[in-house]
Design a protein around this motif. Structure first.
Motif, mmCIF file in Angstrom:
data_model
loop_
_atom_site.group_PDB
_atom_site.id
_atom_site.type_symbol
_atom_site.label_atom_id
_atom_site.label_comp_id
_atom_site.label_asym_id
_atom_site.label_seq_id
_atom_site.Cartn_x
_atom_site.Cartn_y
_atom_site.Cartn_z
ATOM 1 N N ALA A 17 35.657 38.127 36.219
ATOM 2 C CA ALA A 17 34.956 37.491 37.333
ATOM 3 C C ALA A 17 35.034 35.983 37.163
ATOM 4 C CB ALA A 17 33.496 37.946 37.361
ATOM 5 N N ALA A 18 35.721 35.318 38.069
ATOM 6 C CA ALA A 18 35.913 33.872 37.986
ATOM 7 C C ALA A 18 34.600 33.144 38.258
ATOM 8 C CB ALA A 18 36.977 33.434 38.975
ATOM 9 N N LYS A 34 39.860 29.372 39.053
ATOM 10 C CA LYS A 34 40.122 30.645 38.387
ATOM 11 C C LYS A 34 40.196 31.774 39.407
ATOM 12 C CE LYS A 34 39.624 28.668 34.271
ATOM 13 N NZ LYS A 34 39.065 27.359 34.630
ATOM 14 N N LEU A 35 40.838 32.885 39.039
ATOM 15 C CA LEU A 35 40.994 34.036 39.921
ATOM 16 C C LEU A 35 40.269 35.251 39.345
ATOM 17 C CD1 LEU A 35 44.795 33.856 40.841
ATOM 18 C CD2 LEU A 35 42.863 33.114 42.229
ATOM 19 N N SER A 36 39.590 35.987 40.200
ATOM 20 C CA SER A 36 38.947 37.240 39.797
ATOM 21 C C SER A 36 39.915 38.399 39.981
ATOM 22 C CB SER A 36 37.693 37.491 40.634
ATOM 23 O OG SER A 36 36.737 36.475 40.442
ATOM 24 N N PHE A 37 39.777 39.419 39.158
ATOM 25 C CA PHE A 37 40.600 40.613 39.303
ATOM 26 C C PHE A 37 39.920 41.789 38.621
ATOM 27 C CE2 PHE A 37 42.155 38.011 35.755
ATOM 28 C CZ PHE A 37 42.067 38.897 34.682
ATOM 29 N N TYR A 66 44.095 30.230 37.823
ATOM 30 C CA TYR A 66 44.271 30.542 36.403
ATOM 31 C C TYR A 66 43.604 31.871 36.064
ATOM 32 C CZ TYR A 66 45.668 25.658 35.940
ATOM 33 O OH TYR A 66 46.308 24.466 36.063
ATOM 34 N N VAL A 67 44.248 32.614 35.147
ATOM 35 C CA VAL A 67 43.664 33.838 34.619
ATOM 36 C C VAL A 67 43.785 33.794 33.093
ATOM 37 C CG1 VAL A 67 44.291 35.157 36.685
ATOM 38 C CG2 VAL A 67 45.820 35.170 34.722
ATOM 39 N N PRO A 68 42.835 34.395 32.371
ATOM 40 C CA PRO A 68 42.900 34.364 30.900
ATOM 41 C C PRO A 68 44.045 35.229 30.380
ATOM 42 C CG PRO A 68 41.069 35.724 31.647
ATOM 43 C CD PRO A 68 41.631 35.073 32.868
#
Length: 211
Positions: free
Chosen positions: A10-11, A16-19, A47-49
């Protein structure tokens, strides 16, 4: 490149992007010294981790391999054998290295607005680009590999090759119908083929295939 989400995320920031776990994510840029990667999900970019995702396995993706190492791996392989690697000259981007049997050619993958291209064909992902050039020629070699400029060509785009009438251009790739790639005055770039004259010679076409 495509990746699968190992966990949901959850961004909490705008960039950042949620997925959700199990989502397929398009990775557009990767940096070795960062724990974040640039990705695209449902048309949104952010961005995603890196530790939340896993790159889907593809035998042609070599990761961070130098130009020299790619040439060693592909030397004397059959024409068309290739690998995709992280670009040395443009961090976060990709290059395609292709064997021509006695030599290896390198193609920078240009990326913009979520599209990937080498010549005049654009694709929504790196995977689709590779699939296309496994069925179509990625390059045509003209022998001799020289062309003469018929007129000046000075476009504003930095990826294009600038030259003046009468210049001799070393042809690096002539596979595209609307754009060729060459070297002139120490610079490399693409240009419209109608701006140059070349002798009539036999084409040698090369399509990609995995070792």
């Amino acid at each position: 490149m495509e990746a699968v989400a190992l966990f949901s995320f959850a961004a909490s920031e705008a960039d950042k992007l949620s997925f959700q776990k199990g989502d397929i994510i398009k990775v557009t840029e990767m940096e070795d010294d960062s724990c974040w990667v640039t990705a695209e999900i449902q048309g949104k970019r952010g961005y995603v981790p890196e530790n939340y995702i896993s790159l889907l396995p593809y035998p042609w993706f070599a990761g961070r391999v130098s130009r020299l190492e790619a040439e060693k791996r592909l030397h004397r392989q059959d024409a068309g054998v290739f690998l995709v690697r992280k670009s040395e000259s443009a961090p976060g981007e990709f290059s395609v290295s292709v064997s021509y049997g006695v030599r290896v050619e390198h193609f920078r993958v240009l990326e913009g607005s979520g599209q990937y291209c080498i010549w005049d064909e654009s694709f929504r992902s790196l995977n689709r680009l590779v699939d296309f050039y496994r069925a179509h020629s990625i390059a045509v070699e003209k022998v001799p590999r020289l062309a003469h400029a018929l007129c000046d060509y000075t476009p504003p785009q930095t990826a294009h090759l600038h030259f003046l009438r009468g210049d001799v251009i070393d042809l690096l790739d002539c596979s595209g119908s609307r754009a060729w790639r060459g070297r002139c005055r120490g610079r490399v770039g693409i240009f419209p083929p109608e701006y140059v004259h070349t002798p009539q010679n036999v084409d040698v076409r090369v399509a990609l295939w995995v070792m």
